[in-house]
Scaffold this active site. Structure first.
Site, short mmCIF file in Angstrom:
data_model
loop_
_atom_site.label_atom_id
_atom_site.label_comp_id
_atom_site.label_asym_id
_atom_site.label_seq_id
_atom_site.Cartn_x
_atom_site.Cartn_y
_atom_site.Cartn_z
N HIS A 134 -79.00 3.05 -10.83
CA HIS A 134 -78.02 2.09 -11.51
C HIS A 134 -76.59 2.21 -10.30
O HIS A 134 -75.69 1.49 -10.45
CB HIS A 134 -77.59 2.51 -12.64
CG HIS A 134 -76.82 3.79 -13.06
ND1 HIS A 134 -77.48 5.02 -13.31
CD2 HIS A 134 -75.36 4.16 -12.84
CE1 HIS A 134 -76.47 5.92 -13.58
NE2 HIS A 134 -75.60 5.62 -13.02
N SER A 151 -73.29 10.51 -11.27
CA SER A 151 -74.69 9.94 -11.62
C SER A 151 -75.46 10.05 -10.15
O SER A 151 -74.79 9.81 -9.27
CB SER A 151 -74.49 8.48 -11.90
OG SER A 151 -74.40 8.44 -13.38
N ASP A 178 -84.79 4.56 -13.54
CA ASP A 178 -83.32 4.81 -12.97
C ASP A 178 -83.29 5.81 -11.63
O ASP A 178 -82.43 6.58 -11.54
CB ASP A 178 -82.36 5.20 -14.15
CG ASP A 178 -80.93 5.37 -13.62
OD1 ASP A 178 -80.53 4.27 -12.90
OD2 ASP A 178 -80.21 5.81 -14.13
#
Length: 417
Positions: free
Chosen positions: A135, A254, A165
């Site tokens: 993402h 992230s 992901d």
């Protein structure tokens, strides 16, 4: 849900040693000289062949440092806990900051607009392969990477697997300090961990510490589809098996690394709980899962998930299949079901089924999962013919397949006898 919800080969170079020729003194009168020269030439020829073979074995493979036998591949640690300052010195250079830009054309009255994003990544090879979250780089038109020393690089997307992901990007660099991958299956509850990333998109190289709060969690996260064309974006969700940590993480983390107290990478930071009353709850994708996906993305350019064959049945179709669930299907824009991933050459289905065929039914029994296919074939015998219907490029095709003997089962039976 906005993406800010998230904590958000060239191959290994084989050293080429050059040896100055050793000049021997002689008067040319010794009869052994010719034999010695011939022997030397043969040895050189053999060594050259072996060297070329070794280089060929390395070519095309990404070198990833992995813990083996309780030690890191470079033996920089012995698997025991290090002082926090030593951990920081070992892991900080392996984590990078990622900045992305995406050109959006859905605002017709304003023209094209550029949206920015930020995240983190972990260097997994000395020649510039970087592991991050899908993402973080999803739909990005440009990806910029900044390393620990402040050097900036333009990165290219190698591959992405949104259902897990995980993504891999590549920068043009050599001699980078790569992270040593640990074993996430060996992670223990309450052990000390460190997260390194780029919180807020502006604080690259930040380190926070905490513990493993849970070794196994399943969370549901949302991925935003950018193809809205002026309409409200459609949110898609995926389920991930993750580790839970109390390590402080923020948007921008992230794709960053979660390390143990030996400086080994055990997870890729994925998300932070967004509840107002929930603090100290972060999640990371286990490195064993991330590594499997990453290696497939690097070597093949894609990752399809777990592929299986009907190995427990006597009668088989000689194919490899992949089960695509509803969530992955929605993300990929395909129908959920069972897809043919490989057709064995010369096997029962060769010339009849093709890669990417979606199996609809076998002998009029609807097939959607690997288990359903296995259950149908379990009732059949080798040499029996079944009618198989598949969907191929939007068309329904039915073929008759004569089932083959499962060679694995045959070998097992012979060994048992």
């Amino acid at each position: 849900m906005d993406k800010n919800y998230y904590e958000n080969r060239e191959p290994q170079q084989v050293p080429e040693y050059e040896r100055e020729p050793v000049q021997k003194k002689g008067n040319g009168k010794h009869p052994q000289t010719v034999g010695v020269l011939i022997a030397a030439a043969l040895i050189a020829l053999v060594c050259g062949y072996v060297g070329a073979w070794a280089a060929g074995q390395t070519n095309g493979k990404v070198v990833i440092q992995k813990v083996t036998g309780g030690q890191t591949a470079d033996e920089s640690t012995d698997g025991e806990a290090l002082a926090a300052t030593d951990v920081a010195a070992a892991i900080s250079p392996t984590v990078v900051s990622i900045a992305t830009e995406q050109i959006q054309y859905n605002q017709f009255w304003y023209g094209a607009q550029v949206s920015s994003g930020a995240g983190s990544g972990v260097i997994i090879s000395e020649d510039g392969y970087i592991l991050t979250c899908a993402h973080v780089v999803s739909d990005a038109d440009s990806i910029m990477v900044t390393d620990y020393e402040g050097n900036e690089y333009t990165a290219q997307l190698v591959g992405s697997y949104e259902a897990g992901d995980i993504a891999v990007i590549k920068i043009d660099a050599d001699g980078l300090q790569a992270a040593t991958l640990g074993d996430s299956d060996a992670v223990k509850l309450a052990e000390t961990v460190y997260a390194v990333g780029n919180p807020g998109g502006t604080l690259g190289g930040s380190i926070t510490d905490g513990i493993i709060s849970a070794t196994e969690r399943t969370i549901t996260v949302s991925l935003d589809s950018s193809q809205s064309y002026g309409f409200a974006s459609m949110n898609n969700t995926i389920s991930l098996d993750v580790m839970q940590t109390s390590t402080a993480v923020s948007p921008g983390n992230s794709g960053g690394g979660l390390f143990n107290s030996s400086g080994e990478l055990i997870g890729i930071v994925n998300a932070k709980s967004s509840g107002e009353s929930q603090e100290g709850i972060g999640f990371a994708i286990p490195i064993n899962t991330a590594q499997e996906i990453a290696e497939s993305l690097i070597n093949n350019g894609y990752y399809t998930g777990e592929m299986r064959t009907e190995s427990e049945n006597d009668a088989v179709m000689n194919i490899t299949v992949s089960e695509v669930g509803s969530q992955v299907a929605q993300l990929s824009g395909v129908e959920a079901g069972l897809y043919v991933q490989e057709v064995q050459e010369g096997g029962a289905s060769d010339g009849l089924l093709e890669v990417n065929d979606r199996i609809i039914s076998v002998d009029e029994k609807v097939i959607k999962t690997t288990k359903e296919l296995s259950n149908v074939l379990a009732k059949c015998e080798p040499g029996e013919t079944v009618s198989v219907s598949v969907e191929r490029s939007g068309r329904m095709i039915t073929v008759d397949i004569t089932l083959a003997q499962n060679q694995n089962q045959s070998s097992d039976s012979e060994n048992a006898e």
